[in-house]
Design a protein around this motif. Structure first.
Motif, PDB file in Angstrom:
ATOM      1  N   LEU A 158     -66.274  11.933 -19.296  1.00  0.00           N
ATOM      2  CA  LEU A 158     -66.076  11.035 -18.159  1.00  0.00           C
ATOM      3  C   LEU A 158     -67.390  10.696 -17.463  1.00  0.00           C
ATOM      4  O   LEU A 158     -67.558   9.591 -16.950  1.00  0.00           O
ATOM      5  CB  LEU A 158     -65.097  11.646 -17.146  1.00  0.00           C
ATOM      6  CG  LEU A 158     -63.640  11.742 -17.574  1.00  0.00           C
ATOM      7  CD1 LEU A 158     -62.806  12.409 -16.483  1.00  0.00           C
ATOM      8  CD2 LEU A 158     -63.068  10.387 -17.944  1.00  0.00           C
ATOM      9  N   ALA A 159     -68.323  11.635 -17.435  1.00  0.00           N
ATOM     10  CA  ALA A 159     -69.592  11.436 -16.735  1.00  0.00           C
ATOM     11  C   ALA A 159     -70.573  10.545 -17.496  1.00  0.00           C
ATOM     12  O   ALA A 159     -71.522  10.030 -16.908  1.00  0.00           O
ATOM     13  CB  ALA A 159     -70.245  12.796 -16.453  1.00  0.00           C
ATOM     14  N   ASP A 160     -70.346  10.342 -18.795  1.00  0.00           N
ATOM     15  CA  ASP A 160     -71.300   9.599 -19.628  1.00  0.00           C
ATOM     16  C   ASP A 160     -70.602   8.429 -20.313  1.00  0.00           C
ATOM     17  O   ASP A 160     -69.893   8.623 -21.300  1.00  0.00           O
ATOM     18  CB  ASP A 160     -71.901  10.538 -20.674  1.00  0.00           C
ATOM     19  CG  ASP A 160     -72.884   9.846 -21.602  1.00  0.00           C
ATOM     20  OD1 ASP A 160     -73.167   8.630 -21.422  1.00  0.00           O
ATOM     21  OD2 ASP A 160     -73.385  10.532 -22.518  1.00  0.00           O
ATOM     22  N   PRO A 161     -70.799   7.202 -19.822  1.00  0.00           N
ATOM     23  CA  PRO A 161     -70.144   6.043 -20.436  1.00  0.00           C
ATOM     24  C   PRO A 161     -70.519   5.839 -21.908  1.00  0.00           C
ATOM     25  O   PRO A 161     -69.808   5.146 -22.635  1.00  0.00           O
ATOM     26  CB  PRO A 161     -70.619   4.860 -19.602  1.00  0.00           C
ATOM     27  CG  PRO A 161     -71.251   5.418 -18.380  1.00  0.00           C
ATOM     28  CD  PRO A 161     -71.601   6.849 -18.673  1.00  0.00           C
ATOM     29  N   HIS A 162     -71.603   6.463 -22.375  1.00  0.00           N
ATOM     30  CA  HIS A 162     -72.026   6.332 -23.771  1.00  0.00           C
ATOM     31  C   HIS A 162     -71.507   7.471 -24.653  1.00  0.00           C
ATOM     32  O   HIS A 162     -71.750   7.467 -25.864  1.00  0.00           O
ATOM     33  CB  HIS A 162     -73.556   6.254 -23.848  1.00  0.00           C
ATOM     34  CG  HIS A 162     -74.118   5.116 -23.055  1.00  0.00           C
ATOM     35  ND1 HIS A 162     -73.919   3.796 -23.374  1.00  0.00           N
ATOM     36  CD2 HIS A 162     -74.835   5.108 -21.899  1.00  0.00           C
ATOM     37  CE1 HIS A 162     -74.499   3.024 -22.477  1.00  0.00           C
ATOM     38  NE2 HIS A 162     -75.064   3.799 -21.560  1.00  0.00           N
ATOM     39  N   HIS A 163     -70.816   8.425 -24.055  1.00  0.00           N
ATOM     40  CA  HIS A 163     -70.252   9.548 -24.817  1.00  0.00           C
ATOM     41  C   HIS A 163     -69.204   8.991 -25.786  1.00  0.00           C
ATOM     42  O   HIS A 163     -68.414   8.116 -25.419  1.00  0.00           O
ATOM     43  CB  HIS A 163     -69.618  10.559 -23.858  1.00  0.00           C
ATOM     44  CG  HIS A 163     -69.228  11.843 -24.501  1.00  0.00           C
ATOM     45  ND1 HIS A 163     -68.095  11.982 -25.279  1.00  0.00           N
ATOM     46  CD2 HIS A 163     -69.829  13.064 -24.487  1.00  0.00           C
ATOM     47  CE1 HIS A 163     -68.008  13.226 -25.709  1.00  0.00           C
ATOM     48  NE2 HIS A 163     -69.048  13.904 -25.244  1.00  0.00           N
ATOM     49  N   TRP A 212     -56.863   8.818 -21.532  1.00  0.00           N
ATOM     50  CA  TRP A 212     -55.938   9.960 -21.567  1.00  0.00           C
ATOM     51  C   TRP A 212     -55.724  10.532 -20.168  1.00  0.00           C
ATOM     52  O   TRP A 212     -54.600  10.804 -19.767  1.00  0.00           O
ATOM     53  CB  TRP A 212     -56.469  11.040 -22.515  1.00  0.00           C
ATOM     54  CG  TRP A 212     -55.579  12.244 -22.541  1.00  0.00           C
ATOM     55  CD1 TRP A 212     -54.431  12.396 -23.273  1.00  0.00           C
ATOM     56  CD2 TRP A 212     -55.757  13.450 -21.804  1.00  0.00           C
ATOM     57  NE1 TRP A 212     -53.876  13.621 -23.015  1.00  0.00           N
ATOM     58  CE2 TRP A 212     -54.671  14.292 -22.121  1.00  0.00           C
ATOM     59  CE3 TRP A 212     -56.710  13.905 -20.905  1.00  0.00           C
ATOM     60  CZ2 TRP A 212     -54.519  15.557 -21.573  1.00  0.00           C
ATOM     61  CZ3 TRP A 212     -56.565  15.168 -20.361  1.00  0.00           C
ATOM     62  CH2 TRP A 212     -55.475  15.981 -20.692  1.00  0.00           C
ATOM     63  N   ALA A 213     -56.796  10.722 -19.416  1.00  0.00           N
ATOM     64  CA  ALA A 213     -56.693  11.314 -18.077  1.00  0.00           C
ATOM     65  C   ALA A 213     -56.050  10.354 -17.091  1.00  0.00           C
ATOM     66  O   ALA A 213     -55.452  10.785 -16.101  1.00  0.00           O
ATOM     67  CB  ALA A 213     -58.066  11.749 -17.576  1.00  0.00           C
ATOM     68  N   GLY A 214     -56.165   9.070 -17.338  1.00  0.00           N
ATOM     69  CA  GLY A 214     -55.590   8.070 -16.440  1.00  0.00           C
ATOM     70  C   GLY A 214     -56.610   7.565 -15.443  1.00  0.00           C
ATOM     71  O   GLY A 214     -57.551   8.277 -15.079  1.00  0.00           O
ATOM     72  N   PRO A 215     -56.405   6.355 -14.970  1.00  0.00           N
ATOM     73  CA  PRO A 215     -57.379   5.737 -14.072  1.00  0.00           C
ATOM     74  C   PRO A 215     -57.483   6.432 -12.714  1.00  0.00           C
ATOM     75  O   PRO A 215     -58.503   6.351 -12.051  1.00  0.00           O
ATOM     76  CB  PRO A 215     -56.873   4.300 -13.912  1.00  0.00           C
ATOM     77  CG  PRO A 215     -55.423   4.362 -14.251  1.00  0.00           C
ATOM     78  CD  PRO A 215     -55.277   5.476 -15.255  1.00  0.00           C
TER      79      PRO A 215
END
Length: 181
Positions: free
Chosen positions: A144-149, A158-161
């Motif tokens: 979640l912390a890395d948009p390039h992950h 999966w976690a939801g917005p």
């Protein structure tokens, strides 16, 4: 004699940054009610098995076929097994194995103007159910912390917005405790 209120700090072990709650509960609560307090304060959905371990004794929902035997949490009061300074464990979801440490920080006289249970403090959101335990939580937070992950989009979807790992609302937790515990 005034009613005793236990101030407990409930900390989820094995995750960083720390996820914890401070709760105030009547000492006369059974461990079954304390289980519900932990569930609602932390943000779990109570859809998995659980157990307390206090001084080497397991408490939970008894199963006559289980080994070792588990003492019935409905028959055990918090003030009968713990006091100021006590530390004990609570495990939720035997698959993901979420371990919690509970510390009795203080035992206070009930404030006649206060309603119990309450959750005046805490930090960070509880991990989502089914994330895969502490290792899954670490992957979720990293992605979640890395948009390039490579797992960013998958984990976000999966976690939801609405999932914000940094969020905690003590007022909402207290409302849930008073409604369901």
């Amino acid at each position: 004699m005034s009613r005793q209120i236990f101030q407990l700090k409930v900390s989820l072990t094995g995750v960083r940054p720390s996820v914890w709650r401070r709760v105030l509960v009547p000492g006369g609560y059974t461990l079954d009610r304390l289980h519900r307090v932990v569930q609602h304060a932390m943000g779990w959905r109570d859809c998995h098995l659980h157990a307390f371990e206090i001084d080497g004794v397991q408490y939970g929902e008894p199963d006559p076929d289980a080994e070792p035997a588990v003492r019935d949490e409905l028959d055990t009061r918090l003030d009968a097994v713990a006091g100021k300074g006590s530390r004990f464990g609570y495990v939720y979801d035997f698959g993901d194995w979420w371990e919690h440490e509970l510390v009795v920080e203080d035992v206070l006289a009930a404030d006649p103007d206060e309603r119990y249970p309450s959750c005046p403090q805490g930090a960070r959101a509880c991990p989502p159910e089914g994330v895969g335990g502490p290792a899954g939580q670490l992957l979720l937070l990293t992605a979640l912390a890395d948009p390039h992950h490579p797992e960013h989009v998958t984990m976000r979807d999966w976690a939801g917005p609405g999932h914000d790992p940094t969020a905690f609302d003590a007022g909402r937790a207290t409302t849930l405790l008073r409604r369901f515990c």
